[in-house]
Design a protein around this motif. Sequence first.
Motif, PDB file in Angstrom:
ATOM      1  N   LEU A 109      28.785  37.940  36.124  1.00 33.35           N
ATOM      2  CA  LEU A 109      29.528  37.123  37.085  1.00 33.35           C
ATOM      3  C   LEU A 109      29.392  37.707  38.483  1.00 33.35           C
ATOM      4  O   LEU A 109      29.076  38.881  38.659  1.00 33.35           O
ATOM      5  N   GLN A 110      29.688  36.886  39.493  1.00 35.25           N
ATOM      6  CA  GLN A 110      29.495  37.283  40.889  1.00 35.25           C
ATOM      7  C   GLN A 110      30.762  37.000  41.701  1.00 35.25           C
ATOM      8  O   GLN A 110      31.522  36.105  41.377  1.00 35.25           O
ATOM      9  N   LYS A 111      30.927  37.773  42.755  1.00 35.05           N
ATOM     10  CA  LYS A 111      31.967  37.537  43.764  1.00 35.05           C
ATOM     11  C   LYS A 111      33.320  37.159  43.133  1.00 35.05           C
ATOM     12  O   LYS A 111      33.950  36.171  43.499  1.00 35.05           O
ATOM     13  N   LEU A 112      33.745  37.957  42.185  1.00 33.85           N
ATOM     14  CA  LEU A 112      34.993  37.664  41.479  1.00 33.85           C
ATOM     15  C   LEU A 112      36.199  37.721  42.410  1.00 33.85           C
ATOM     16  O   LEU A 112      37.160  36.958  42.242  1.00 33.85           O
ATOM     17  N   ASP A 113      36.195  38.630  43.379  1.00 33.48           N
ATOM     18  CA  ASP A 113      37.349  38.766  44.277  1.00 33.48           C
ATOM     19  C   ASP A 113      37.615  37.461  45.024  1.00 33.48           C
ATOM     20  O   ASP A 113      38.762  36.965  45.060  1.00 33.48           O
ATOM     21  N   SER A 158      47.766  27.772  32.945  1.00 34.32           N
ATOM     22  CA  SER A 158      46.420  28.069  32.465  1.00 34.32           C
ATOM     23  C   SER A 158      45.603  28.742  33.575  1.00 34.32           C
ATOM     24  O   SER A 158      44.804  29.646  33.307  1.00 34.32           O
ATOM     25  N   THR A 159      45.830  28.332  34.817  1.00 33.51           N
ATOM     26  CA  THR A 159      45.132  28.964  35.944  1.00 33.51           C
ATOM     27  C   THR A 159      45.551  30.425  36.087  1.00 33.51           C
ATOM     28  O   THR A 159      44.717  31.305  36.333  1.00 33.51           O
ATOM     29  N   VAL A 160      46.856  30.681  35.910  1.00 27.81           N
ATOM     30  CA  VAL A 160      47.338  32.069  35.974  1.00 27.81           C
ATOM     31  C   VAL A 160      46.664  32.912  34.891  1.00 27.81           C
ATOM     32  O   VAL A 160      46.240  34.057  35.127  1.00 27.81           O
ATOM     33  N   GLY A 161      46.558  32.341  33.687  1.00 27.68           N
ATOM     34  CA  GLY A 161      45.892  33.071  32.611  1.00 27.68           C
ATOM     35  C   GLY A 161      44.431  33.341  32.916  1.00 27.68           C
ATOM     36  O   GLY A 161      43.904  34.427  32.603  1.00 27.68           O
ATOM     37  N   ILE A 162      43.773  32.360  33.507  1.00 27.77           N
ATOM     38  CA  ILE A 162      42.365  32.542  33.877  1.00 27.77           C
ATOM     39  C   ILE A 162      42.217  33.628  34.939  1.00 27.77           C
ATOM     40  O   ILE A 162      41.275  34.435  34.903  1.00 27.77           O
ATOM     41  N   ILE A 163      43.161  33.675  35.871  1.00 26.06           N
ATOM     42  CA  ILE A 163      43.130  34.729  36.895  1.00 26.06           C
ATOM     43  C   ILE A 163      43.255  36.106  36.246  1.00 26.06           C
ATOM     44  O   ILE A 163      42.533  37.051  36.599  1.00 26.06           O
ATOM     45  N   VAL A 164      44.179  36.215  35.265  1.00 28.29           N
ATOM     46  CA  VAL A 164      44.331  37.489  34.544  1.00 28.29           C
ATOM     47  C   VAL A 164      43.025  37.856  33.852  1.00 28.29           C
ATOM     48  O   VAL A 164      42.587  39.020  33.877  1.00 28.29           O
ATOM     49  N   GLY A 165      42.392  36.826  33.227  1.00 26.71           N
ATOM     50  CA  GLY A 165      41.121  37.078  32.566  1.00 26.71           C
ATOM     51  C   GLY A 165      40.050  37.537  33.537  1.00 26.71           C
ATOM     52  O   GLY A 165      39.274  38.469  33.239  1.00 26.71           O
ATOM     53  N   ARG A 170      36.737  41.787  35.927  1.00 26.05           N
ATOM     54  CA  ARG A 170      36.408  42.526  37.158  1.00 26.05           C
ATOM     55  C   ARG A 170      36.417  44.028  36.911  1.00 26.05           C
ATOM     56  O   ARG A 170      35.560  44.759  37.407  1.00 26.05           O
ATOM     57  N   PHE A 171      37.399  44.503  36.109  1.00 28.65           N
ATOM     58  CA  PHE A 171      37.535  45.951  35.936  1.00 28.65           C
ATOM     59  C   PHE A 171      36.809  46.459  34.685  1.00 28.65           C
ATOM     60  O   PHE A 171      36.394  47.621  34.643  1.00 28.65           O
ATOM     61  N   THR A 172      36.675  45.630  33.658  1.00 24.84           N
ATOM     62  CA  THR A 172      35.994  46.087  32.435  1.00 24.84           C
ATOM     63  C   THR A 172      34.496  45.847  32.477  1.00 24.84           C
ATOM     64  O   THR A 172      33.738  46.480  31.726  1.00 24.84           O
ATOM     65  N   ARG A 173      34.068  44.863  33.315  1.00 22.48           N
ATOM     66  CA  ARG A 173      32.657  44.502  33.424  1.00 22.48           C
ATOM     67  C   ARG A 173      32.077  44.073  32.062  1.00 22.48           C
ATOM     68  O   ARG A 173      30.933  44.391  31.722  1.00 22.48           O
ATOM     69  N   LEU A 174      32.915  43.319  31.309  1.00 23.32           N
ATOM     70  CA  LEU A 174      32.477  42.763  30.024  1.00 23.32           C
ATOM     71  C   LEU A 174      32.353  41.246  30.180  1.00 23.32           C
ATOM     72  O   LEU A 174      33.352  40.528  30.112  1.00 23.32           O
ATOM     73  N   PRO A 175      31.158  40.707  30.388  1.00 17.41           N
ATOM     74  CA  PRO A 175      31.012  39.284  30.681  1.00 17.41           C
ATOM     75  C   PRO A 175      31.406  38.367  29.534  1.00 17.41           C
ATOM     76  O   PRO A 175      31.772  37.211  29.766  1.00 17.41           O
TER      77      PRO A 175
END
Length: 359
Positions: A109-113, A158-165, A170-175
Amino acid sequence: MDKAKENISIQRWVAIIGTGLFFLKLIAYYLTQSVAVLTDALESTVNVIAGFIGLYSLHVAAKPRDEDHPYGHGKAEFLSAAVEGALVVMAGLIIIYEAIITLIHPHPLQKLDQGIYLVAATAVVNFIVGAVCVSKGRRNNSMALQAGGRHLQSDTWSTVGIIVGLILIRFTRLPWLDGVVSIIFAGIILYTGYHILRKSVAGIMDEADMQLLQEMITYVNQHRRKNWIDLHNLRVIKYGGLLHVDCHLTVPWYLNVLEAHKEVEALTGLIKSRFGEAMEFFVHTDACTDFACHICTREECPVRKHDFEERIEWTLGNVVANKRHGSPRTGKDQLALEFPGDYDRDNIQANWEKMKKGR
């Protein structure tokens, strides 16, 4: 009509805001290439389509009754909610398909921030708009606004959950987490779609609103008048923002037409004072018969034939039935069901003459 105009105005803004949020989520997907973000964008596609369908349905529902539609056009709202529910289910299935493809063929994934910030902004707006729709829909008895508002609120969570995901990715780098998050929230979307479909079909099929009936019966029972001997065959049908209520009200047989009509007006006025003015009533008055003496609380009745035994408390179980109530001890309430017109007219006439002499 004022409520109908307010509903249309709110729905117009929902459609406009939904279109803007959809494009924001598309930008977020373009930046991140995340299926989870695509999940959110696809649901927003449904929001946009459903918003315009809801707007059209509210325009139709606001039309006055005519020769072809004697009960008005209110059920257009149920059709709108049904289409919205079907679209939500379809979006959920598409998301699951895309998520499975991502699990099989994961990609970085790209530009997650930047994507997280954009998606978070849409969540805040969706929550505010959804809360307004639900609140106004309840106040104005609009099925379309309530369905749309609940859909927007579920979209928010659902959007909040997606943000958490996305933060986890972003931190685990597991696509591959992208596909897992998408499947989880696709399930939530499918449940939301089912709930909207279930309620809209219930409205189209005139399914009884048991909670509303219970509240209405309890309120009337607490404020019943002495001339309201019995209440039965109560039914409530919803047409958009309008409630149609019909029932049978038993009153003393010696009331004249004007007096009986005043009792009907008192009943309808009582219900409107608690549940709003957007109601239409069909109240049939029944004359009391001998077996009703056992449950009649009118102490000064001039033609009473039997002693009072027990007051019947009106409940959901005994008011919706098409059966007049009588003595709970002798079971005489069955008489009205089997012989609804069987009472001694000569005896009533004699009682009438006797009552006039006593005045």
